[in-house]
Design a protein around this motif. Structure first.
Motif, short mmCIF file in Angstrom:
data_model
loop_
_atom_site.label_atom_id
_atom_site.label_comp_id
_atom_site.label_asym_id
_atom_site.label_seq_id
_atom_site.Cartn_x
_atom_site.Cartn_y
_atom_site.Cartn_z
N THR A 7 -0.08 -1.59 -29.74
CA THR A 7 -1.09 -0.64 -30.18
C THR A 7 -1.23 0.58 -29.38
O THR A 7 -0.88 0.62 -28.35
CB THR A 7 -2.74 -1.37 -29.92
N VAL A 8 -1.62 1.55 -30.08
CA VAL A 8 -2.13 2.81 -29.33
C VAL A 8 -3.58 3.17 -29.66
O VAL A 8 -3.80 3.37 -30.82
CB VAL A 8 -1.08 4.09 -29.93
N VAL B 115 -4.09 8.68 -24.51
CA VAL B 115 -3.91 7.51 -25.15
C VAL B 115 -3.79 6.45 -24.17
O VAL B 115 -3.36 6.33 -23.01
CB VAL B 115 -2.70 7.43 -25.98
N ARG C 225 -3.42 -5.88 -17.59
CA ARG C 225 -1.90 -5.94 -17.16
C ARG C 225 -1.25 -5.49 -18.47
O ARG C 225 -1.48 -5.90 -19.76
CB ARG C 225 -1.54 -7.52 -17.22
N GLY C 226 -0.23 -4.70 -18.20
CA GLY C 226 0.54 -3.96 -19.42
C GLY C 226 0.12 -2.97 -20.18
O GLY C 226 0.47 -2.64 -21.21
N VAL C 227 -1.01 -2.51 -19.58
CA VAL C 227 -1.82 -1.47 -20.50
C VAL C 227 -1.62 -0.14 -19.54
O VAL C 227 -1.62 -0.19 -18.26
CB VAL C 227 -3.39 -1.74 -20.47
N LYS C 228 -1.33 0.97 -20.31
CA LYS C 228 -0.93 2.24 -19.58
C LYS C 228 -1.85 3.31 -20.11
O LYS C 228 -1.92 3.33 -21.47
CB LYS C 228 0.67 2.55 -19.77
N ASP D 169 -0.49 12.25 -24.23
CA ASP D 169 0.58 12.29 -25.40
C ASP D 169 0.49 13.78 -25.86
O ASP D 169 -0.28 14.30 -26.29
CB ASP D 169 -0.22 11.58 -26.59
N ARG E 80 -9.29 -6.92 -23.68
CA ARG E 80 -8.16 -6.93 -22.58
C ARG E 80 -7.55 -5.62 -22.37
O ARG E 80 -6.35 -5.74 -21.66
CB ARG E 80 -7.27 -8.13 -22.96
N ARG F 236 -1.75 7.53 -20.71
CA ARG F 236 -0.98 8.43 -20.38
C ARG F 236 -1.13 9.69 -21.52
O ARG F 236 -1.87 9.47 -22.38
CB ARG F 236 0.47 8.30 -20.48
N ASP G 7 7.88 -2.48 -19.89
CA ASP G 7 6.34 -2.71 -19.67
C ASP G 7 6.12 -4.19 -20.17
O ASP G 7 4.88 -4.66 -19.76
CB ASP G 7 5.82 -1.72 -20.48
N HIS G 8 6.61 -4.70 -21.23
CA HIS G 8 6.04 -5.84 -21.82
C HIS G 8 7.19 -6.78 -22.55
O HIS G 8 8.18 -6.46 -22.91
CB HIS G 8 5.17 -5.37 -22.75
N GLN H 162 5.86 4.54 -28.23
CA GLN H 162 6.50 3.27 -27.94
C GLN H 162 7.86 3.05 -28.46
O GLN H 162 8.26 3.51 -29.58
CB GLN H 162 5.38 2.00 -28.52
N PRO I 287 2.75 -8.86 -18.70
CA PRO I 287 1.76 -9.68 -19.59
C PRO I 287 2.70 -10.28 -20.80
O PRO I 287 3.87 -9.78 -20.78
CB PRO I 287 1.22 -8.37 -20.40
N TYR J 6 6.35 3.57 -23.96
CA TYR J 6 5.89 2.16 -23.68
C TYR J 6 6.96 1.12 -24.03
O TYR J 6 7.37 1.20 -25.44
CB TYR J 6 4.65 1.79 -24.12
N LEU K 121 -1.75 2.85 -24.02
CA LEU K 121 -0.62 2.16 -24.64
C LEU K 121 -0.52 0.57 -24.31
O LEU K 121 -0.70 0.36 -23.18
CB LEU K 121 0.67 2.69 -24.25
N LEU K 122 -0.59 -0.06 -25.51
CA LEU K 122 -0.50 -1.37 -25.20
C LEU K 122 0.46 -1.99 -26.24
O LEU K 122 1.56 -1.13 -26.84
CB LEU K 122 -1.58 -2.15 -25.96
N PRO K 123 1.03 -3.21 -25.99
CA PRO K 123 2.41 -3.68 -26.71
C PRO K 123 2.33 -3.38 -28.13
O PRO K 123 3.63 -2.97 -28.58
CB PRO K 123 2.26 -5.21 -26.83
#
Lengths: 362, 106
Positions: free
Chosen positions: B47-48, B41, B27-30, B34, B98, B32, A107-108, A56, A146, A83, B43-45
């Protein structure tokens, strides 16, 4: 010892900012951070972070939109498979800028709000900004991103947490972070005016708990407790030099975004490869693991749980970064925190005290 | 100061949905791979989420086309024992956080 790579790069691109929030965690001596890394230098940092294992890239500041090359940096991060997360006041998030960032692969977006209504929000931000923030938050959703809202909570806005949540619902935010102030940088200067009372916190927690239940599955609510009122400290950054890598505008790499003033030799990306900084530099090695600990941490059953708390908070409050974070009720220096809490709960303490606005000229 | 370490959990699982639902990443979740950790994993804003083999197999099928029933069928082509209830529970947990969106199939 085998050292895992970082999960995230927090790129503090600039400390310039159109807002003047008194709770800002940026260092007080902002003028020392004017010689910012160039585009090529940031691109190298982002690439090296990805090679080290980062997943990230948080683009933060100050206000990252003040960097004209922001879209170029997003593109580099996206090409590296990172990300990308923009942490912004949303001032300067124009339609053209948003489109440019969208094309670059951002992404965000996280938009900060200071309160739910213009008068208080603008007073805390030190700038007429609320209306533009709301407009920008809508723009985030229109472009399909988002939306996360960040609201730093403190004595002067925590009583409005219900209204803040209602505003977030109306904006159809996906997430809201309600983060009680952590006392670093400008927030430490303003602690007396920012630390809420126990009654304020109790009331806010009732509201947040009910909202979490009501909005489950629709809007994620992240509530960060104020560590001054906690029993145990937070496991800062998930461990020193364990997960997060911060790079400040002038290129110093730090294990925590409040580590600017620790009495350790600086490790600058202009002078060293990021892999050496992460694995071997004194600043990243100093408090990795648990060997550095003194008692009571050293013999504590929770030493692997909270990792001694925050080194920067220990240093700021005691002058010794190896002491137990004073927010811990077992800490020898806990009286420092207790005194601040007692003052915040004194009947004579008003809700509103003057704030020292963040500024380049102190 | 990392914030995710301080968060409270998502709470008990209460939500459920029919197997005609169609899951896709939120939305916004990937999702991929690693390379450094040799794991998939999410990937979120901030959080992994590190996935195990089963989680990866399920999430790779969450393409916004397949229904939950389709996903279970597809998993059964590779794995001998695929309890539908467990797949549904896993998807429901991710939806509540989410990480996934589940839309009506028809």
């Amino acid at each position: 010892m085998e050292i895992d790579g970082p999960l995230g790069l927090l790129a503090e691109l600039t400390y310039r900012c159109p807002l003047a929030c008194a709770y800002c965690s940026n260092p007080v001596e902002l003028a020392a951070y004017r010689e910012e890394l160039t585009t090529a230098e940031w691109q190298r940092v982002i690439t090296e972070a990805a090679e080290l294992g980062a997943l990230q890239c948080h683009l933060s500041g100050g206000e990252p939109l003040l960097r004209r090359d922001l879209a170029d940096l997003v593109r580099t991060a996206a090409e590296q498979g990172l990300y990308t997360n923009l942490v912004t006041s949303a001032l300067g998030f124009t339609a053209a800028r948003a489109a440019e960032l969208h094309d670059a692969g951002l992404d965000h977006v996280q938009v900060s709000l200071q309160a739910d209504e213009p008068q208080l929000s603008d007073r805390i931000a030190g700038s007429p900004s609320f209306a533009r923030k709301i407009e920008a938050a809508r723009r985030v959703r229109e472009l399909g991103w988002p939306l996360t809202l960040n609201v730093v909570l403190h004595r002067q806005n925590i009583d409005r947490v219900a209204e803040v949540l209602a505003a977030a619902e109306e904006l159809e935010a996906d997430r809201i972070e309600l983060a009680n102030t952590q006392y670093y940088g400008w927030a430490a200067v303003n602690r007396a005016a920012l630390l809420p009372s126990r009654d304020q916190l109790a009331a806010a927690e009732v509201v947040v708990r009910a909202a979490k239940e009501r909005l489950r599955g629709r809007m994620e609510i992240i509530y960060v407790i104020p560590d001054y009122y906690a029993t145990y400290p937070k496991p800062c950054m998930g461990g020193w030099g364990a997960r997060q890598l911060v790079v400040v505008p002038t290129g110093d790499a730090l294990p925590c975004l409040a580590a600017h003033d620790l009495p350790l030799p600086a490790a600058n990306v202009r002078e060293h490869p990021l892999s050496w900084i992460w694995r071997d530099s004194p600043i990243f090695s100093a408090y990795r693991g648990t060997d550095w600990m003194q008692d009571p941490c050293r013999s504590c059953a929770r030493r692997e749980v909270d990792l001694g708390g925050c080194r920067c908070q220990a240093f700021a409050l005691t002058g010794d970064a190896t002491r137990t974070d004073p927010v811990c009720h077992l800490a020898p220096d806990h009286d420092v925190v207790e005194a601040a809490v007692a003052e915040a709960n004194a009947a004579s303490r008003p809700v509103e005290l003057p704030l020292v606005a963040r500024s380049f000229r102190r | 100061m990392t914030r995710d370490a301080q968060r409270s959990g998502a709470g008990p699982l209460t939500q459920s949905f029919p197997t005609t639902g169609v899951p896709r990443l939120g939305r916004g979740v990937k999702l991929r791979y690693d390379r450094a950790r040799e794991r998939h994993v999410l990937l979120l804003p901030e959080t992994v989420v590190v996935l195990n083999t089963t989680g990866t197999a399920i999430l790779e099928l969450c393409d916004g086309q397949r229904t939950v029933a389709d996903i279970v069928d597809a998993l059964r082509e590779t794995y001998a024992d695929v309890p539908e209830g467990q797949v549904v529970a896993y998807l429901a947990k991710l939806a509540e956080r989410r990480h996934l969106e589940i839309t009506d199939g028809d």
